[in-house]
Write a protein that holds these residues in place. Structure first.
Motif, PDB file in Angstrom:
ATOM      1  N   ASP A 168      13.017   3.923  15.376  1.00 15.52           N
ATOM      2  CA  ASP A 168      11.880   4.146  16.284  1.00 15.52           C
ATOM      3  C   ASP A 168      10.708   4.766  15.532  1.00 15.52           C
ATOM      4  O   ASP A 168       9.539   4.424  15.785  1.00 15.52           O
ATOM      5  N   SER A 169      11.009   5.678  14.614  1.00 20.70           N
ATOM      6  CA  SER A 169       9.946   6.334  13.843  1.00 20.70           C
ATOM      7  C   SER A 169       9.218   5.346  12.942  1.00 20.70           C
ATOM      8  O   SER A 169       7.997   5.415  12.785  1.00 20.70           O
ATOM      9  N   ILE A 170       9.957   4.418  12.352  1.00 19.16           N
ATOM     10  CA  ILE A 170       9.335   3.392  11.506  1.00 19.16           C
ATOM     11  C   ILE A 170       8.403   2.525  12.346  1.00 19.16           C
ATOM     12  O   ILE A 170       7.259   2.252  11.953  1.00 19.16           O
ATOM     13  N   ASP A 176       0.825  -1.209   0.000  1.00 20.40           N
ATOM     14  CA  ASP A 176       0.000   0.000   0.000  1.00 20.40           C
ATOM     15  C   ASP A 176       0.861   1.262   0.000  1.00 20.40           C
ATOM     16  O   ASP A 176       0.501   2.251  -0.628  1.00 20.40           O
ATOM     17  N   TYR A 177       1.958   1.225   0.722  1.00 16.43           N
ATOM     18  CA  TYR A 177       2.893   2.344   0.648  1.00 16.43           C
ATOM     19  C   TYR A 177       4.277   1.904   1.108  1.00 16.43           C
ATOM     20  O   TYR A 177       4.457   0.819   1.677  1.00 16.43           O
ATOM     21  N   THR A 178       5.249   2.770   0.826  1.00 20.07           N
ATOM     22  CA  THR A 178       6.649   2.473   1.110  1.00 20.07           C
ATOM     23  C   THR A 178       7.253   3.573   1.968  1.00 20.07           C
ATOM     24  O   THR A 178       6.913   4.751   1.825  1.00 20.07           O
ATOM     25  N   ILE A 179       8.148   3.170   2.858  1.00 22.34           N
ATOM     26  CA  ILE A 179       8.955   4.085   3.654  1.00 22.34           C
ATOM     27  C   ILE A 179      10.386   3.971   3.136  1.00 22.34           C
ATOM     28  O   ILE A 179      10.881   2.860   2.913  1.00 22.34           O
ATOM     29  N   VAL A 227       9.700  -1.107   3.548  1.00 12.55           N
ATOM     30  CA  VAL A 227      10.735  -0.127   3.901  1.00 12.55           C
ATOM     31  C   VAL A 227      11.962  -0.403   3.047  1.00 12.55           C
ATOM     32  O   VAL A 227      12.451  -1.541   2.999  1.00 12.55           O
ATOM     33  N   ILE A 228      12.464   0.619   2.364  1.00 17.81           N
ATOM     34  CA  ILE A 228      13.683   0.521   1.554  1.00 17.81           C
ATOM     35  C   ILE A 228      14.850   1.142   2.316  1.00 17.81           C
ATOM     36  O   ILE A 228      14.742   2.258   2.839  1.00 17.81           O
ATOM     37  N   PHE A 229      15.974   0.425   2.361  1.00 20.62           N
ATOM     38  CA  PHE A 229      17.227   0.957   2.901  1.00 20.62           C
ATOM     39  C   PHE A 229      18.235   0.986   1.752  1.00 20.62           C
ATOM     40  O   PHE A 229      18.599  -0.061   1.212  1.00 20.62           O
ATOM     41  N   ASP A 230      18.699   2.177   1.389  1.00 22.15           N
ATOM     42  CA  ASP A 230      19.575   2.292   0.226  1.00 22.15           C
ATOM     43  C   ASP A 230      20.694   3.297   0.483  1.00 22.15           C
ATOM     44  O   ASP A 230      20.493   4.301   1.182  1.00 22.15           O
ATOM     45  N   HIS A 286       6.902   8.296   3.331  1.00 27.97           N
ATOM     46  CA  HIS A 286       7.816   8.829   4.347  1.00 27.97           C
ATOM     47  C   HIS A 286       9.247   8.604   3.880  1.00 27.97           C
ATOM     48  O   HIS A 286       9.602   7.508   3.448  1.00 27.97           O
ATOM     49  N   VAL A 287      10.075   9.644   3.974  1.00 24.53           N
ATOM     50  CA  VAL A 287      11.483   9.546   3.607  1.00 24.53           C
ATOM     51  C   VAL A 287      12.327  10.010   4.788  1.00 24.53           C
ATOM     52  O   VAL A 287      12.111  11.096   5.337  1.00 24.53           O
ATOM     53  N   PHE A 288      13.300   9.188   5.179  1.00 20.43           N
ATOM     54  CA  PHE A 288      14.255   9.539   6.219  1.00 20.43           C
ATOM     55  C   PHE A 288      15.634   9.590   5.564  1.00 20.43           C
ATOM     56  O   PHE A 288      16.154   8.556   5.129  1.00 20.43           O
ATOM     57  N   ASP A 289      16.213  10.781   5.480  1.00 19.39           N
ATOM     58  CA  ASP A 289      17.480  10.918   4.760  1.00 19.39           C
ATOM     59  C   ASP A 289      18.692  11.025   5.680  1.00 19.39           C
ATOM     60  O   ASP A 289      19.833  11.014   5.202  1.00 19.39           O
ATOM     61  N   ASP A 290      18.476  11.109   6.988  1.00 17.17           N
ATOM     62  CA  ASP A 290      19.595  11.140   7.928  1.00 17.17           C
ATOM     63  C   ASP A 290      19.859   9.716   8.409  1.00 17.17           C
ATOM     64  O   ASP A 290      19.241   9.233   9.355  1.00 17.17           O
TER      65      ASP A 290
END
Length: 300
Positions: free
Chosen positions: A93-95, A58-61, A159-162, A81-85
């Protein structure tokens, strides 16, 4: 050698797995801990985007410092949602909080729907109507049915980690290790089960001394996408990690069959928890099963 059955001690599995979702017949199970291993510009991002698209999340983080540079490709996904730091440990924790809030909202909806249906039943019977229910659901001369973003279904979240090599999240991975270990149990529901979340890691090396993906997460891997590599040690490491599926010699044959000359972004997909109806856990890209002779013989 002989065996002797013991009466009354069979193992009885649960009726369903926590965080399990139905996926299209020819796709892997959900939830995933998927690891894509390939050098720069090997096609990792394209492969992961295609897989996520087809899995029907349904959606990606996204957790990545370079998401904007892949904007055209990533726009194919519903990234909310995008976390760039990637040095901020609070990202994990936010995820978890995002997923747990989905669980709370689903339970809120289910409870309100139960109360709404109770009100409709009381009105239909013509008996006493609960005033609290009227106050809750009657507004502007209308009965307002409870709403839920996903229509009462559990949302499917990836959730993608790249581009995180050397990041603090990787080099001090306590929270990330925990997330990968119980990812399908996050967002537990009072009635049982959970929302869960799938994790997709894109890395350039299967093993890394520091700042890479550690053994805990590699051991949680459900699907591995392996791109062309000239690193014989890396191939050996992967062969050992899938040793329970096929022997090392057969692994190299499967790898060569999948990769070929590697000029068209080929990769070997290894599904370590493949569905029973799949003829093999090995594929060339997503759309071609590779069936080693050993697996053929097992089915005879």
């Amino acid at each position: 050698m002989r065996t002797q059955k013991i009466a009354g001690l069979p193992i009885i599995p649960p009726s369903q797995e926590s965080g399990l979702y139905t996926t299209p017949p020819l796709l892997p199970k959900m939830h995933q801990v998927c690891v894509a291993v390939g050098k720069r510009a090997s096609g990792k991002s394209t492969a992961i985007v295609n897989l996520i698209e087809k899995m029907g999340y349904d959606y990606t983080i996204a957790v990545s410092p370079t998401m904007k540079s892949n904007k055209e490709l990533m726009s194919r996904l519903n990234i909310e949602h995008v976390f760039d730091d990637v040095d901020d440990h609070h990202v994990i924790d936010s995820i978890k909080e995002l997923v747990e809030n989905e669980a709370k909202d689903l339970e809120r909806y289910r409870e309100e729907l139960k109360r709404f249906n109770q009100l409709m039943s009381e009105i239909k019977k013509g008996g006493m109507v609960n005033d609290d229910l009227l106050l809750q659901f009657y507004n502007d001369d209308n009965f307002v049915k409870p709403e839920h973003r996903w229509n009462g279904n559990k949302p499917k979240i990836a959730v993608i980690f790249d581009d995180m090599m050397g990041s603090s999240i990787y080099s001090k991975p306590r929270k990330l290790n925990a997330l990968s270990t119980y990812s399908r149990h996050i967002g537990q529901l009072n009635e049982g089960g959970s929302i869960g979340v799938s994790l997709y890691f894109m890395i350039q090396s299967f093993k890394c001394q520091t700042g890479g993906l550690n053994k805990v997460i590699r051991n949680q891997c459900t699907t591995l996408l392996l791109f062309k590599t000239k690193d014989k040690k890396e191939l050996q490491d992967v062969a050992e990690s899938v040793g329970g599926e096929i022997d090392e010699e057969t692994f190299y044959k499967v790898y060569d069959k999948a990769i070929g000359d590697g000029k068209n972004y080929e990769f070997l997909m290894i599904d370590l928890h493949s569905k029973k109806e799949h003829p093999s856990g090995f594929r060339k890209k997503l759309d071609e099963f590779i069936i080693p002779d050993e697996l053929e013989n097992d089915k005879i």
